[in-house]
Design a protein around this motif. Structure first.
Motif, short mmCIF file in Angstrom:
data_model
loop_
_atom_site.label_atom_id
_atom_site.label_comp_id
_atom_site.label_asym_id
_atom_site.label_seq_id
_atom_site.Cartn_x
_atom_site.Cartn_y
_atom_site.Cartn_z
N TYR A 245 0.77 -1.26 0.04
CA TYR A 245 0.00 -0.19 0.21
C TYR A 245 0.99 1.11 0.14
O TYR A 245 0.47 2.05 -0.77
CB TYR A 245 -0.84 0.00 1.24
CG TYR A 245 -1.62 1.28 1.41
CD1 TYR A 245 -2.71 1.84 0.73
CD2 TYR A 245 -1.14 2.47 2.27
CE1 TYR A 245 -3.33 2.58 0.82
CE2 TYR A 245 -1.77 3.62 2.29
CZ TYR A 245 -2.85 3.75 1.50
OH TYR A 245 -3.62 5.02 1.68
N ILE A 251 -6.45 0.50 -2.56
CA ILE A 251 -7.03 0.29 -1.45
C ILE A 251 -7.43 -1.26 -1.31
O ILE A 251 -7.61 -1.50 0.05
CB ILE A 251 -8.49 0.94 -1.86
CG1 ILE A 251 -8.50 2.41 -1.99
CG2 ILE A 251 -9.65 0.54 -0.69
CD1 ILE A 251 -7.92 3.15 -0.69
N ALA A 254 -4.89 -2.18 1.32
CA ALA A 254 -5.42 -1.85 2.63
C ALA A 254 -6.26 -2.68 3.22
O ALA A 254 -6.21 -3.15 4.57
CB ALA A 254 -5.57 -0.38 2.54
N ALA A 255 -7.31 -3.06 2.50
CA ALA A 255 -8.23 -4.04 2.80
C ALA A 255 -7.81 -5.33 3.22
O ALA A 255 -7.98 -5.76 4.09
CB ALA A 255 -9.49 -4.33 1.73
N SER A 257 -4.64 -6.12 4.17
CA SER A 257 -3.93 -6.16 5.49
C SER A 257 -4.67 -6.05 6.47
O SER A 257 -4.43 -6.56 7.47
CB SER A 257 -3.11 -4.58 5.13
OG SER A 257 -2.33 -4.62 6.37
N ILE A 258 -5.67 -5.41 6.64
CA ILE A 258 -6.84 -5.31 7.84
C ILE A 258 -7.38 -6.75 7.94
O ILE A 258 -7.44 -7.46 9.01
CB ILE A 258 -7.78 -4.34 7.47
CG1 ILE A 258 -7.19 -2.91 7.38
CG2 ILE A 258 -8.89 -4.41 8.56
CD1 ILE A 258 -8.40 -1.88 7.02
N LYS A 293 -6.80 8.69 3.12
CA LYS A 293 -7.17 7.34 2.98
C LYS A 293 -6.07 6.60 3.68
O LYS A 293 -6.52 5.53 4.25
CB LYS A 293 -7.10 7.07 1.49
CG LYS A 293 -6.01 6.99 0.73
CD LYS A 293 -5.95 6.57 -0.92
CE LYS A 293 -4.98 6.49 -1.57
NZ LYS A 293 -5.09 6.08 -2.94
N THR A 294 -4.80 7.07 3.97
CA THR A 294 -3.95 6.27 4.71
C THR A 294 -4.30 6.63 6.10
O THR A 294 -4.21 5.59 6.97
CB THR A 294 -2.43 6.92 4.52
OG1 THR A 294 -2.14 6.95 3.16
CG2 THR A 294 -1.63 6.04 5.44
N TYR A 297 -7.37 4.24 6.65
CA TYR A 297 -6.70 2.73 6.77
C TYR A 297 -5.98 2.44 8.44
O TYR A 297 -6.34 1.65 8.69
CB TYR A 297 -5.65 2.44 5.66
CG TYR A 297 -4.62 1.34 5.92
CD1 TYR A 297 -4.95 0.36 6.34
CD2 TYR A 297 -3.42 1.43 5.17
CE1 TYR A 297 -4.14 -0.78 6.39
CE2 TYR A 297 -2.49 0.35 5.28
CZ TYR A 297 -2.89 -0.63 5.82
OH TYR A 297 -2.06 -1.83 5.96
N LEU A 301 -7.51 -0.25 11.01
CA LEU A 301 -6.45 -1.15 11.45
C LEU A 301 -6.51 -1.15 12.89
O LEU A 301 -6.35 -2.37 13.54
CB LEU A 301 -5.17 -0.95 10.84
CG LEU A 301 -3.95 -1.96 10.85
CD1 LEU A 301 -4.48 -3.13 10.18
CD2 LEU A 301 -2.80 -1.61 10.74
#
Length: 575
Positions: A245, A251, A254-255, A257-258, A293-294, A297, A301
């Motif tokens: 990311y 995106i 990020a998704a 990773s979560i 957006k970071t 994220y 998280l």
């Protein structure tokens, strides 16, 4: 104004890097000193009894000298240079040889599983039994004083085990173990992918995988039907997606990773340290390039901890109709981690204080918490007033959990019961005290090389990449956490594994002339020469000081008489 802001952000990033790398280097130097002077040998006596034994310093010196000499000589060969260049420039060839190495790790793991033929004990056995009870609609494990009443943090693993048994049959440990094999393969795959994303040479990724073939504790852990390997694989998947990311700002990364982080925490709550490491990394990413957006994220998280709990609680309620309680307070593990042991275990190791104190207060979590906090306060005051005692306490604790070269992996297989099918004579010999001693001695040399290589990686690597920052941050977190938390070598293993890619880079930097000599300006790079010189001086002083004096300074030979008596006892039993 914009230029000043950029300088400020770069300064913040530089300061953050220096803090992380300096702290990681100090911890690694401390662990290297412990590794040079002693070895923690865990035996079957009193379940998890650890002996702290002095090492042969000459053997360590010869190992390091011969390994470095081997690297220098082979790196000068034309065939070696061609091999490395081919991996670095040909992506298809690189992928092919990496997958072959990963397959080799998988094959060795499967072979080990079928050789030892054992069945779980302890917490893994409890988890499988409770999952089996749920399939039969027996929910007595929620009763006051029962396992889940005390340890509700195991619910995620129980749900997973229940699904496996419902699909593949009761007590089918093989399926879980084969999933462990896949998890181990992806642990190494994720590490090499993170290395690539961080901009490192592909050949470093290959040698990281190759080190996984020789660093056998990971392979030995595939028989352990617990969440260690699965959680680590998912955590590294979360780390990989976080780095991806940061590079591509997708995106989807990020998704994923979560999602990986939530699943890792469901598998084992200890992986919260990885979550903290990713959070700190994303803060660094925002210092470089602030984006909304970071930030979003990052916030989601952080919320993953609560989301994980809600998901597990909802799933458990839908399956069993029971709501989960708080269980034993987490403070009991800190109180346990700071306490002396009187049952043959090293200080800070698990002595069932969490369960005992919970039951003594009849499940009253607040009353148990107050007792634990009072005990913690008393221990802190004791350490503050008796500093020599505190140094001895923590050196012993750190050595017992970080300086066990097999990280309990072979010991766990020895503790497990033999399968009904029995095992071969070869397997029996593999799991003897003598074999464990030999494995420990060999792994002791590998452990020292990994520590020294990681130190070199922090010292010599000119551009500190995202992999080094993330893995060093998580490693520091794991070290500090288990300094105060319950001690076990099986817990520190997952953090030690993160040192492999850094260590590979370190030795790679050591054999490159340009790291020590600037050909254009025809001068030595004094910073690197001095730092490596200091490292050699420290290790040299330890060697010169001698085993007897060194052992007395750090009290690392404290258990030799007891261990010799233990061996005599074993010999008498065998005869």
């Amino acid at each position: 104004m914009g230029s000043d802001s950029k300088v400020k952000k770069n300064s913040l990033e530089t300061i953050s890097n220096y803090i992380v790398f300096a702290l990681a280097a100090l911890i690694l130097l401390f662990l290297a000193v412990l590794s040079v002077g002693s070895t923690a040998m865990i035996t079957l006596k009193n379940t998890e009894h650890t002996f702290l034994l002095p090492d042969d310093l000459r053997t360590h010196f010869c190992t390091v000298f011969l390994f470095v000499l081997f690297l220098f000589l082979t790196s000068r060969l034309k065939a070696t240079r061609h091999f490395a260049e081919h991996i670095n420039t040909d992506e298809r060839h690189s992928d092919r040889i990496r997958w072959i190495t990963i397959l080799l790790i998988g094959v060795l793991s499967v072979a080990f599983i079928f050789i030892v033929k054992n069945e779980p004990v302890g917490d893994p056995l409890w988890i499988y039994r409770i999952a089996e009870q749920w399939i039969r609609r027996d929910y007595s494990s929620f009763d006051p004083g029962s396992y889940l009443n005390v340890y509700p943090h195991q619910l995620g693993l129980i749900l997973f085990s229940m699904i496996l048994q419902a699909v593949f049959g009761l007590k089918n440990y093989l399926v879980f173990r084969l999933i462990n094999v896949l998890a181990l393969c992806f642990i190494y795959k994720n590490m090499t992918d993170i290395s690539d994303l961080a901009g490192n040479r592909p050949v470093y990724g290959f040698f990281t995988l190759l080190s996984g073939v020789f660093f056998l504790p990971g392979i030995f852990y595939t028989t352990f039907v617990y969440g260690n390997l699965i959680g680590l694989s998912l955590s590294l998947g979360a780390v990989k997606r976080a780095v991806s990311y940061a590079k591509k700002e997708r995106i989807s990364d990020a998704a994923l990773s979560i999602l990986c982080m939530i699943l890792a925490l469901i598998a084992k709550s200890n992986y919260l340290i990885f979550l903290i490491g990713i959070v700190l990394y994303l803060i660094l990413v925002m210092i470089r390039k602030p984006k909304m957006k970071t930030l979003l994220y990052l916030m989601i998280l952080i919320a993953a901890v609560s989301v994980r709990s809600l998901i597990v609680e909802a799933a458990v309620y839908s399956v069993t109709g029971h709501k989960t309680g708080e269980g034993s307070t987490m403070w009991s593990y800190v109180a346990m981690g700071l306490s002396e042991n009187e049952i043959g275990l090293y200080n800070g190791w698990h002595n069932a204080y969490d369960m005992i104190s919970y039951k003594e207060h009849n499940g009253d979590v607040e009353a148990q918490k107050e007792e634990c906090l009072q005990k913690i306060r008393e221990r802190i005051l004791c350490f503050a007033s008796e500093k020599k005692y505190a140094v001895k306490f923590f050196i012993g604790k750190e050595a017992s959990q970080w300086n066990n070269p097999e990280f309990q992996a072979l010991w766990i297989n020895r503790v497990m019961t033999v399968s009904e099918k029995g095992r071969s004579e070869f397997a029996e010999n593999l799991l003897t005290e003598r074999a464990q001693y030999l494995f420990t001695k060999v792994f002791d040399e590998i452990q020292l090389l990994i520590l020294l290589g990681a130190l070199l990686g922090l010292i010599l690597k000119k551009e500190k990449d995202d992999l080094t920052f993330l893995f060093a941050t998580i490693f520091i977190g794991g070290f500090l956490f288990h300094t105060i938390w319950e001690a076990k070598a099986q817990y520190t293993f997952m953090y030690f594994l993160l040192l492999l890619p850094i260590s590979v880079e370190g030795f790679g930097c050591l054999i490159q002339k340009e790291n020590f000599y600037d050909r254009k300006e025809k001068r030595l790079k004094l910073k690197n020469v001095i730092l490596c010189g200091l490292l050699l001086t420290v290790m040299g002083l330890i060697l010169i000081a001698g085993k007897e004096k060194y052992g007395k300074i750090l009290n690392l030979d404290r258990d030799i008489a007891e261990y010799e008596a233990y061996l005599e006892e074993l010999t008498e039993e065998e005869n």
